[in-house]
Design an enzyme around this catalytic site. Structure first.
Site, PDB file in Angstrom:
ATOM      1  N   GLU A  41       0.877  -1.167   0.000  1.00  0.00           N
ATOM      2  CA  GLU A  41       0.000   0.000   0.000  1.00  0.00           C
ATOM      3  C   GLU A  41       0.917   1.221   0.000  1.00  0.00           C
ATOM      4  O   GLU A  41       1.557   1.518   1.013  1.00  0.00           O
ATOM      5  CB  GLU A  41      -0.904   0.005   1.230  1.00  0.00           C
ATOM      6  CG  GLU A  41      -1.778   1.242   1.344  1.00  0.00           C
ATOM      7  CD  GLU A  41      -2.469   1.347   2.689  1.00  0.00           C
ATOM      8  OE1 GLU A  41      -2.600   2.481   3.207  1.00  0.00           O
ATOM      9  OE2 GLU A  41      -2.875   0.294   3.247  1.00  0.00           O
ATOM     10  N   ARG A  45       1.263  10.294   0.355  1.00  0.00           N
ATOM     11  CA  ARG A  45       1.719  11.396   1.208  1.00  0.00           C
ATOM     12  C   ARG A  45       2.983  12.039   0.664  1.00  0.00           C
ATOM     13  O   ARG A  45       3.552  12.916   1.311  1.00  0.00           O
ATOM     14  CB  ARG A  45       1.959  10.880   2.630  1.00  0.00           C
ATOM     15  CG  ARG A  45       0.677  10.549   3.373  1.00  0.00           C
ATOM     16  CD  ARG A  45       0.946  10.264   4.833  1.00  0.00           C
ATOM     17  NE  ARG A  45       1.536   8.936   5.021  1.00  0.00           N
ATOM     18  CZ  ARG A  45       2.164   8.562   6.119  1.00  0.00           C
ATOM     19  NH1 ARG A  45       2.341   9.420   7.106  1.00  0.00           N
ATOM     20  NH2 ARG A  45       2.648   7.341   6.225  1.00  0.00           N
ATOM     21  N   LYS A 129     -11.227  -0.649   6.438  1.00  0.00           N
ATOM     22  CA  LYS A 129     -10.012  -0.497   7.234  1.00  0.00           C
ATOM     23  C   LYS A 129     -10.439  -0.102   8.652  1.00  0.00           C
ATOM     24  O   LYS A 129     -11.436   0.608   8.832  1.00  0.00           O
ATOM     25  CB  LYS A 129      -9.158   0.596   6.599  1.00  0.00           C
ATOM     26  CG  LYS A 129      -7.867   0.948   7.324  1.00  0.00           C
ATOM     27  CD  LYS A 129      -7.164   2.052   6.542  1.00  0.00           C
ATOM     28  CE  LYS A 129      -5.868   2.475   7.207  1.00  0.00           C
ATOM     29  NZ  LYS A 129      -5.180   3.542   6.431  1.00  0.00           N
TER      30      LYS A 129
END
Length: 319
Positions: A41, A45, A129
């Site tokens: 994943e 950012r 999640k």
């Protein structure tokens, strides 16, 4: 469940990676795959995220690469264009989730409360999640929330490491865990890919928990089998237990009255999660298996490798 999420479930651990330099993407992907986790994943950012996903998917097409920390439709487009197979977000933004659904892209939004779960159900999601996992109440809270929402499954992320990994994975509503302990930032900056590969391998071994159950020895007749098992019991103070096909000396050695599988016998290895072990050994190590032996509920109880090792058949058992 979506095919991509099924694949993630079989892998069991999703490395969550922050890539500052796109040129690190290929050696990182190589280290993760070699260590046994062909999955990542890549968090959105950094400015390098989209290019890193592009490089990973182009050079490792079998790797399951997704985008994390996705906050809006524009980032969804950038991630999918780069080759991301799934989207993960820190919270549940209905607009972003709907956009992913329209694009037919698997999405697991972050949740931490029953209200979040009900929004996810309204949006038609089966997996969410749970973030930040440890800070939000950990496994105890997942179990509490799972009780009234029986069809919802979870991918907890945040504070998960080698010490608490299997406690999460042991709960049937958890499909996989996200974590970054095998890809620490300092090793990424150093380009210490060999160390990341080793940490990844250790994470897989912690998850699978392989351990020897017993060794089975083939004999041609019951008389010789009985002599052997009684001798083993006498030498090592092991209780002998007989059954129709043979006997056990304690739980360590099985002697068979007639030849069974394997030229000389068999070796039984137990694992925490047999389906994940099969996936790892098959896809990463290239191991071929016989047809599985199923339990009454249809789940796999045991499976033999097609190869013999030193004249011994080898099979996995579910703990």
């Amino acid at each position: 469940m979506n095919a991509v999420l099924e694949q993630i479930s079989k892998i069991g651990i999703v490395p969550v990676v922050k890539i500052d330099r796109a040129e690190d993407a290929i050696p990182l992907a190589k280290a993760l795959c070699a260590g046994g986790l062909p999955c990542a994943e890549v968090t959105f950012r950094t400015d390098a995220a989209a290019e890193a996903i592009r490089l990973m998917t182009a050079n490792f097409p079998d790797m399951c690469v997704g985008a994390g920390t996705v906050l809006n439709a524009g980032q969804v487009d950038a991630a999918v264009e780069a080759g991301a197979k799934f989207i993960v977000s820190p919270g549940l933004n209905p607009r972003t989730v709907r956009y992913c659904i329209e694009k037919n892209v698997p999405v697991t939004p972050g949740t931490s409360s029953p209200s979040d779960i009900e929004q996810a159900i309204e949006l038609g999601l089966e997996v969410v999640k749970f973030f930040p996992a440890e800070q939000s109440g950990g496994l105890a809270k997942i179990k509490a929330m799972a009780a009234p929402y029986g069809n919802m499954k979870f991918m907890p992320t945040g504070g998960i490491n080698a010490r608490n990994l299997t406690s999460y994975l042991d709960f049937g509503k958890v499909i996989a865990c996200g974590g970054s302990w095998m890809v620490p930032g300092d090793l990424m900056k150093e380009g210490a890919w060999d160390k990341i590969e080793q940490l990844t391998r250790e994470a897989v071994q912690t998850m699978l928990g392989f351990e020897l159950v017993h060794v089975g020895i083939n004999f041609q007749n019951k008389e010789d089998a009985d002599k052997a098992v009684r001798r083993l019991g006498f030498l090592f103070g092991l209780p002998v237990k007989e059954y129709p096909a043979g006997s056990f000396a304690g739980t360590l050695v099985e002697v068979l009255n007639t030849p069974g599988r394997g030229t000389h016998g068999h070796i039984a290895i137990r694992t925490n999660y047999i389906e994940r072990a099969i996936n790892y050994m098959g896809t990463v190590l290239g191991v071929a298996f016989e047809e599985p032996i199923l339990r009454d509920d249809g789940k796999i109880n045991a499976i033999y490798l097609k190869e013999e090792i030193g004249g011994f058949a080898v099979h996995l058992l579910q703990k």
